[in-house]
Design a protein around this motif. Structure first.
Motif, PDB file in Angstrom:
ATOM      1  N   GLY A 194       0.812  -1.266   0.048  1.00 35.39           N
ATOM      2  CA  GLY A 194       0.025  -0.015   0.274  1.00 35.39           C
ATOM      3  C   GLY A 194       0.829   1.237   0.006  1.00 35.39           C
ATOM      4  N   GLY A 195       1.920   1.333  -0.631  1.00 33.75           N
ATOM      5  CA  GLY A 195       3.038   2.306  -0.628  1.00 33.75           C
ATOM      6  C   GLY A 195       3.522   2.788   0.574  1.00 33.75           C
ATOM      7  N   ARG A 196       3.615   1.563   1.680  1.00 31.42           N
ATOM      8  CA  ARG A 196       4.203   1.931   2.838  1.00 31.42           C
ATOM      9  C   ARG A 196       5.350   0.817   2.894  1.00 31.42           C
ATOM     10  NH1 ARG A 196       1.047   1.799   8.666  1.00 31.42           N
ATOM     11  NH2 ARG A 196       2.708   2.791   9.862  1.00 31.42           N
ATOM     12  N   MET A 197       6.456   1.001   3.598  1.00 35.37           N
ATOM     13  CA  MET A 197       7.415   0.050   4.047  1.00 35.37           C
ATOM     14  C   MET A 197       7.075  -0.691   5.299  1.00 35.37           C
ATOM     15  SD  MET A 197      10.322  -0.560   2.581  1.00 35.37           S
ATOM     16  CE  MET A 197      10.621   0.770   1.787  1.00 35.37           C
ATOM     17  N   ARG A 198       7.450  -2.179   5.125  1.00 38.67           N
ATOM     18  CA  ARG A 198       6.612  -3.032   6.274  1.00 38.67           C
ATOM     19  C   ARG A 198       7.899  -3.780   6.590  1.00 38.67           C
ATOM     20  NH1 ARG A 198       1.151  -3.309   6.199  1.00 38.67           N
ATOM     21  NH2 ARG A 198       1.418  -4.134   8.294  1.00 38.67           N
ATOM     22  N   LEU A 199       8.233  -4.168   7.872  1.00 36.88           N
ATOM     23  CA  LEU A 199       9.206  -5.153   8.310  1.00 36.88           C
ATOM     24  C   LEU A 199       8.532  -6.496   8.258  1.00 36.88           C
ATOM     25  CD1 LEU A 199      11.860  -5.540  10.153  1.00 36.88           C
ATOM     26  CD2 LEU A 199      10.532  -5.541  12.044  1.00 36.88           C
ATOM     27  N   LEU A 200       9.606  -7.397   7.639  1.00 39.59           N
ATOM     28  CA  LEU A 200       9.419  -8.712   7.427  1.00 39.59           C
ATOM     29  C   LEU A 200      10.050  -9.491   8.501  1.00 39.59           C
ATOM     30  CD1 LEU A 200       9.476  -9.549   3.813  1.00 39.59           C
ATOM     31  CD2 LEU A 200       7.472  -9.517   5.357  1.00 39.59           C
ATOM     32  N   GLU A 201      11.393  -9.223   8.806  1.00 37.01           N
ATOM     33  CA  GLU A 201      12.151  -9.972   9.992  1.00 37.01           C
ATOM     34  C   GLU A 201      13.730  -9.402  10.058  1.00 37.01           C
ATOM     35  OE1 GLU A 201      12.563 -14.293   8.637  1.00 37.01           O
ATOM     36  OE2 GLU A 201      13.270 -13.629   6.434  1.00 37.01           O
ATOM     37  N   ILE A 202      14.309  -9.863  11.135  1.00 36.69           N
ATOM     38  CA  ILE A 202      15.502  -9.674  11.127  1.00 36.69           C
ATOM     39  C   ILE A 202      16.338 -11.273  11.099  1.00 36.69           C
ATOM     40  CG2 ILE A 202      17.497  -8.914  12.644  1.00 36.69           C
ATOM     41  CD1 ILE A 202      15.709  -7.063  13.822  1.00 36.69           C
ATOM     42  N   ASN A 203      17.322 -11.371  10.317  1.00 41.43           N
ATOM     43  CA  ASN A 203      18.203 -12.571  10.325  1.00 41.43           C
ATOM     44  C   ASN A 203      19.367 -12.089  10.979  1.00 41.43           C
ATOM     45  OD1 ASN A 203      16.267 -13.998   8.494  1.00 41.43           O
ATOM     46  ND2 ASN A 203      16.772 -12.632   6.973  1.00 41.43           N
ATOM     47  N   PRO A 204      19.617 -12.644  12.185  1.00 40.98           N
ATOM     48  CA  PRO A 204      20.737 -12.531  12.812  1.00 40.98           C
ATOM     49  C   PRO A 204      22.039 -13.310  12.197  1.00 40.98           C
ATOM     50  CG  PRO A 204      19.370 -14.095  14.052  1.00 40.98           C
ATOM     51  CD  PRO A 204      18.976 -13.677  12.883  1.00 40.98           C
ATOM     52  N   ARG A 205      22.219 -13.216  10.998  1.00 40.81           N
ATOM     53  CA  ARG A 205      23.347 -13.655  10.365  1.00 40.81           C
ATOM     54  C   ARG A 205      23.736 -13.017   9.147  1.00 40.81           C
ATOM     55  NH1 ARG A 205      20.800 -15.913   6.293  1.00 40.81           N
ATOM     56  NH2 ARG A 205      18.554 -16.628   6.642  1.00 40.81           N
ATOM     57  N   MET A 206      24.792 -13.262   8.292  1.00 41.35           N
ATOM     58  CA  MET A 206      24.928 -12.759   7.049  1.00 41.35           C
ATOM     59  C   MET A 206      23.890 -13.125   5.995  1.00 41.35           C
ATOM     60  SD  MET A 206      28.971 -12.731   6.404  1.00 41.35           S
ATOM     61  CE  MET A 206      29.356 -14.315   7.197  1.00 41.35           C
ATOM     62  N   SER A 207      23.481 -12.520   5.127  1.00 39.65           N
ATOM     63  CA  SER A 207      22.364 -12.997   4.175  1.00 39.65           C
ATOM     64  C   SER A 207      23.230 -13.807   2.858  1.00 39.65           C
ATOM     65  CB  SER A 207      21.638 -11.806   3.717  1.00 39.65           C
ATOM     66  OG  SER A 207      22.416 -10.955   2.819  1.00 39.65           O
ATOM     67  N   GLY A 208      22.420 -14.418   2.075  1.00 43.34           N
ATOM     68  CA  GLY A 208      22.835 -15.092   1.047  1.00 43.34           C
ATOM     69  C   GLY A 208      23.289 -14.239  -0.065  1.00 43.34           C
ATOM     70  N   GLY A 209      22.885 -12.795  -0.033  1.00 43.17           N
ATOM     71  CA  GLY A 209      23.390 -11.983  -0.862  1.00 43.17           C
ATOM     72  C   GLY A 209      24.239 -11.041  -0.599  1.00 43.17           C
ATOM     73  N   VAL A 210      24.913 -11.396   0.711  1.00 42.61           N
ATOM     74  CA  VAL A 210      25.925 -10.229   1.124  1.00 42.61           C
ATOM     75  C   VAL A 210      26.921  -9.759   0.038  1.00 42.61           C
ATOM     76  CG1 VAL A 210      27.413 -11.887   2.343  1.00 42.61           C
ATOM     77  CG2 VAL A 210      27.224  -9.667   3.292  1.00 42.61           C
ATOM     78  N   GLY A 211      27.432 -10.739  -0.549  1.00 45.43           N
ATOM     79  CA  GLY A 211      28.139 -10.328  -1.634  1.00 45.43           C
ATOM     80  C   GLY A 211      27.891  -9.205  -2.501  1.00 45.43           C
ATOM     81  N   MET A 212      26.684  -9.394  -3.024  1.00 43.82           N
ATOM     82  CA  MET A 212      26.305  -8.368  -3.875  1.00 43.82           C
ATOM     83  C   MET A 212      26.154  -6.824  -3.106  1.00 43.82           C
ATOM     84  SD  MET A 212      23.020 -10.006  -6.118  1.00 43.82           S
ATOM     85  CE  MET A 212      21.981 -10.576  -4.396  1.00 43.82           C
ATOM     86  N   ALA A 213      25.796  -6.910  -1.760  1.00 46.42           N
ATOM     87  CA  ALA A 213      25.573  -5.444  -1.045  1.00 46.42           C
ATOM     88  C   ALA A 213      27.125  -5.088  -1.213  1.00 46.42           C
ATOM     89  CB  ALA A 213      25.350  -6.052   0.325  1.00 46.42           C
ATOM     90  N   CYS A 214      28.245  -5.867  -0.923  1.00 48.64           N
ATOM     91  CA  CYS A 214      29.646  -5.603  -0.552  1.00 48.64           C
ATOM     92  C   CYS A 214      30.028  -5.054  -2.085  1.00 48.64           C
ATOM     93  CB  CYS A 214      30.457  -6.498  -0.250  1.00 48.64           C
ATOM     94  SG  CYS A 214      30.226  -7.199   1.406  1.00 48.64           S
ATOM     95  N   MET A 215      29.570  -5.198  -3.059  1.00 48.56           N
ATOM     96  CA  MET A 215      30.000  -4.534  -4.328  1.00 48.56           C
ATOM     97  C   MET A 215      29.695  -3.150  -4.272  1.00 48.56           C
ATOM     98  SD  MET A 215      29.012  -7.320  -7.254  1.00 48.56           S
ATOM     99  CE  MET A 215      30.336  -6.272  -8.501  1.00 48.56           C
ATOM    100  N   ALA A 216      28.526  -2.601  -3.756  1.00 50.14           N
ATOM    101  CA  ALA A 216      28.421  -1.256  -3.555  1.00 50.14           C
ATOM    102  C   ALA A 216      29.167  -0.331  -2.557  1.00 50.14           C
ATOM    103  CB  ALA A 216      26.848  -1.274  -2.787  1.00 50.14           C
ATOM    104  N   GLY A 217      30.415  -0.853  -2.079  1.00 45.63           N
ATOM    105  CA  GLY A 217      31.462  -0.244  -1.538  1.00 45.63           C
ATOM    106  C   GLY A 217      31.721  -0.822  -0.151  1.00 45.63           C
ATOM    107  N   PRO A 218      30.892  -0.802   0.963  1.00 46.41           N
ATOM    108  CA  PRO A 218      31.498  -1.520   2.133  1.00 46.41           C
ATOM    109  C   PRO A 218      31.644  -2.925   1.990  1.00 46.41           C
ATOM    110  CG  PRO A 218      29.730   0.132   2.500  1.00 46.41           C
ATOM    111  CD  PRO A 218      29.547  -0.340   1.079  1.00 46.41           C
ATOM    112  N   ALA A 219      32.751  -3.566   2.352  1.00 47.68           N
ATOM    113  CA  ALA A 219      33.032  -5.038   2.438  1.00 47.68           C
ATOM    114  C   ALA A 219      32.596  -5.433   3.929  1.00 47.68           C
ATOM    115  CB  ALA A 219      34.453  -5.241   2.151  1.00 47.68           C
ATOM    116  N   LEU A 220      31.360  -5.581   4.128  1.00 51.53           N
ATOM    117  CA  LEU A 220      30.899  -5.746   5.474  1.00 51.53           C
ATOM    118  C   LEU A 220      31.421  -6.905   6.256  1.00 51.53           C
ATOM    119  CD1 LEU A 220      26.804  -5.413   4.596  1.00 51.53           C
ATOM    120  CD2 LEU A 220      28.590  -3.543   5.676  1.00 51.53           C
ATOM    121  N   PRO A 221      31.727  -8.080   5.745  1.00 48.24           N
ATOM    122  CA  PRO A 221      32.415  -9.000   6.711  1.00 48.24           C
ATOM    123  C   PRO A 221      33.841  -8.722   7.373  1.00 48.24           C
ATOM    124  CG  PRO A 221      31.523 -10.008   4.928  1.00 48.24           C
ATOM    125  CD  PRO A 221      31.279  -8.702   4.480  1.00 48.24           C
TER     126      PRO A 221
END
Length: 340
Positions: free
Chosen positions: A275-302
């Motif tokens: 409905g045009g509004r951001m909604r929370l689904l969950e917090i995963n207390p671990r690295m995600s499967g797509g963390v490598g894609m995120a790191c391509m945007a600058g910060p090497a999180l691990p």
């Protein structure tokens, strides 16, 4: 310094690869353990097989492993709550535990029914939810929620990777859905009939269906203080990849969540638009499967997580996130060592 990652999901391959690429001074020696040698083992400096132990017996093995292998930092995933609760025992033998949260918070995050009840996030609230453990509770919840929302869905209170999630289809049965090739859907009538046959079962959640775009946010925090976050917007077209989209509402939400639950190191937060509004689904207390894609945007999180935990984040330069960048992943084959 010896750094140990125990058994976890496949994203650990990208994590250890990034750490070794950025550790130009060779400060860290990475050890990885799992039940058997996997692809991820090739990214570590050393691999060792874990014994088939659980609970307290596994914790004692971890303590012995840290002492035997002179581990300086232990980054747990398997039995993370137990390990986090025993941090003082590990500290006594010279091992620091880099856990995402304390044992109570980890248990809470893994139980979505309990977690949703604690969330205070007006800018991105979780979906309207009713827990159920039998058919009668489902029927009552369905009547209440269906009066407010056009479509509902179900998922287990405790699960990973979206296992057990299904949107409820009021028009088709499960055979029709299967023949159509539609994933993550189940016929309402078939589902109801199956619940009646089961009697009592583990806690499931009946929820409003959130129809919009999904965001996966890879975050880095220092004991409740958000250090940086990389939101990825998932594109609808298969193979189109994802877009780095750091919307202010998402950054505000993950900042508040990190503080509220005392989060640390690398974790992942899932959102969906409805409905045009951001909604929370969950917090995963671990690295995600797509963390490598995120790191391509600058910060090497691990890498930043390990170096910041070890020496303090004030000594690190956090790269700016490249907003608007489109990222994706491509699998390739590798040879594994050793015959089975």
């Amino acid at each position: 310094m010896r750094v140990w990652y125990n058994r976890t999901f496949s994203s650990i391959y990208n994590a250890m690869t990034l750490i070794r690429q950025h550790d130009r001074a060779g400060r860290y020696h990475l050890l990885y353990t799992a039940g058997s040698r996997t692809v991820a083992a090739g990214a570590a400096h050393a691999f060792e097989a874990e014994p088939p132990l659980k609970g307290g017996e596994y914790l004692e093995w971890c303590l012995d492993f840290c002492q035997r292998r002179d581990i300086g930092i232990f980054v747990p995933h398997r039995e993370a709550a137990l390990v986090s609760g025993a941090r003082e025992r590990f500290a006594a033998i010279g091992t620091r535990v880099m856990a995402v949260a304390g044992p109570e918070a980890l248990a809470l995050l893994h139980d979505k029914e309990r977690f949703y009840a604690t969330v205070d996030l007006p800018e991105a609230p979780p979906p309207d939810t009713v827990p159920f453990t039998n058919a009668a509770q489902f029927d009552a919840g369905y009547a209440a929620l269906r009066a407010k929302y056009p479509q509902l869905c179900v998922k287990p209170s405790q699960s990973v990777y979206g296992l057990g999630f299904a949107a409820l289809d009021e028009q088709r049965n499960s055979a029709q859905i299967l023949m159509a090739g539609d994933q993550y859907q189940i016929g309402l009538g078939d589902f109801r009939a199956g619940l009646r046959e089961l009697g009592e079962f583990r806690t499931m959640l009946l929820m409003e269906f959130l129809e919009g775009l999904e965001y996966s946010v890879d975050c880095l925090a220092d004991n409740g203080r958000l250090v940086c976050a990389v939101p990825r917007r998932k594109l609808l077209k298969p193979g189109a990849g994802q877009v780095i989209d750091p919307q202010p509402v998402i950054l505000e939400a993950v900042t508040r969540l990190a503080a509220a639950y005392g989060l640390n190191a690398v974790f992942n937060v899932q959102f969906r638009v409805s409905g045009g509004r951001m909604r929370l689904l969950e917090i995963n207390p671990r690295m995600s499967g797509g963390v490598g894609m995120a790191c391509m945007a600058g910060p090497a999180l691990p890498w930043l997580a390990l170096a910041g935990f070890d020496r303090g984040y004030e000594h690190l330069e956090i790269p700016e996130v490249r907003a608007g960048m489109r990222v994706g992943e491509w699998q390739h084959a590798v040879e594994l060592e050793g015959a089975q």
